[in-house]
Design a protein around this motif. Structure first.
Motif, short mmCIF file in Angstrom:
data_model
loop_
_atom_site.label_atom_id
_atom_site.label_comp_id
_atom_site.label_asym_id
_atom_site.label_seq_id
_atom_site.Cartn_x
_atom_site.Cartn_y
_atom_site.Cartn_z
N ILE A 12 66.06 77.72 76.83
CA ILE A 12 64.88 77.35 76.08
C ILE A 12 65.37 76.96 74.68
CG2 ILE A 12 62.70 78.13 75.08
CD1 ILE A 12 62.70 80.13 77.56
N ILE A 13 65.20 75.71 74.34
CA ILE A 13 65.62 75.19 73.04
C ILE A 13 64.42 74.47 72.46
CG2 ILE A 13 67.22 73.66 71.85
CD1 ILE A 13 69.12 74.04 74.27
N GLN A 14 63.82 75.08 71.44
CA GLN A 14 62.60 74.50 70.88
C GLN A 14 62.42 74.93 69.44
OE1 GLN A 14 59.78 76.19 73.61
NE2 GLN A 14 59.41 77.98 72.33
N GLU A 15 61.79 74.05 68.66
CA GLU A 15 61.44 74.43 67.29
C GLU A 15 60.24 75.35 67.37
OE1 GLU A 15 61.09 72.41 62.93
OE2 GLU A 15 60.61 71.17 64.65
N PHE B 237 63.12 76.14 62.12
CA PHE B 237 63.59 77.30 62.89
C PHE B 237 63.61 76.91 64.36
CE2 PHE B 237 63.10 81.20 65.29
CZ PHE B 237 64.02 82.04 64.68
N VAL B 238 64.80 76.86 64.94
CA VAL B 238 64.95 76.46 66.34
C VAL B 238 65.36 77.68 67.16
CG1 VAL B 238 66.19 74.98 67.96
CG2 VAL B 238 65.59 74.11 65.70
N ASN B 239 64.58 78.02 68.17
CA ASN B 239 64.92 79.10 69.09
C ASN B 239 65.90 78.59 70.14
OD1 ASN B 239 63.74 81.66 68.61
ND2 ASN B 239 61.72 80.80 69.05
N GLY C 144 68.81 66.71 67.18
CA GLY C 144 67.67 65.83 67.44
C GLY C 144 66.33 66.47 67.08
N ILE C 145 66.23 67.79 67.27
CA ILE C 145 65.00 68.49 66.93
C ILE C 145 64.83 68.56 65.41
CG2 ILE C 145 63.87 70.77 66.92
CD1 ILE C 145 65.10 71.19 69.74
N LEU C 146 65.90 68.86 64.70
CA LEU C 146 65.81 69.07 63.25
C LEU C 146 65.79 67.77 62.46
CD1 LEU C 146 68.24 72.09 62.81
CD2 LEU C 146 65.74 72.11 62.77
N TYR C 147 66.48 66.75 62.96
CA TYR C 147 66.64 65.52 62.17
C TYR C 147 66.13 64.28 62.90
CZ TYR C 147 69.66 68.81 59.81
OH TYR C 147 70.12 69.93 59.19
#
Length: 73
Positions: free
Chosen positions: A36-39, A46-48, A69-72
């Motif tokens: 599980i990879i999600q903001e 904060f990414v879990n 990709g999630i953060l930027y």
């Protein structure tokens, strides 16, 4: 590879050992989910990263790309 003696080759196991889960508390959809990879909602930046155990090292570069990709985006 003429220098390799086939009689010295033995079968072994290696690779990743995924831990599949279905229908957990944070799993959405009907399929299986290894990681599980999600903001985290409500906490920008904060990414879990959950459920990443033994195959995490094998997947670390791809996980890093996904977090990037999630953060930027």
């Amino acid at each position: 590879m003429p220098a390799v003696d086939p009689s010295l080759i033995e079968l072994d196991y290696c690779g990743i050992r995924p831990k599949l889960g279905r229908g957990g508390a944070v799993n959405v959809g009907k399929g299986f989910q290894d990681f599980i990879i999600q903001e985290e909602e409500g906490f920008p930046g904060f990414v879990n990263l959950l459920g990443i155990e033994s195959p995490g090292l094998t997947s670390s570069l791809a996980i890093g790309d996904m977090v990037d990709g999630i953060l930027y985006k």
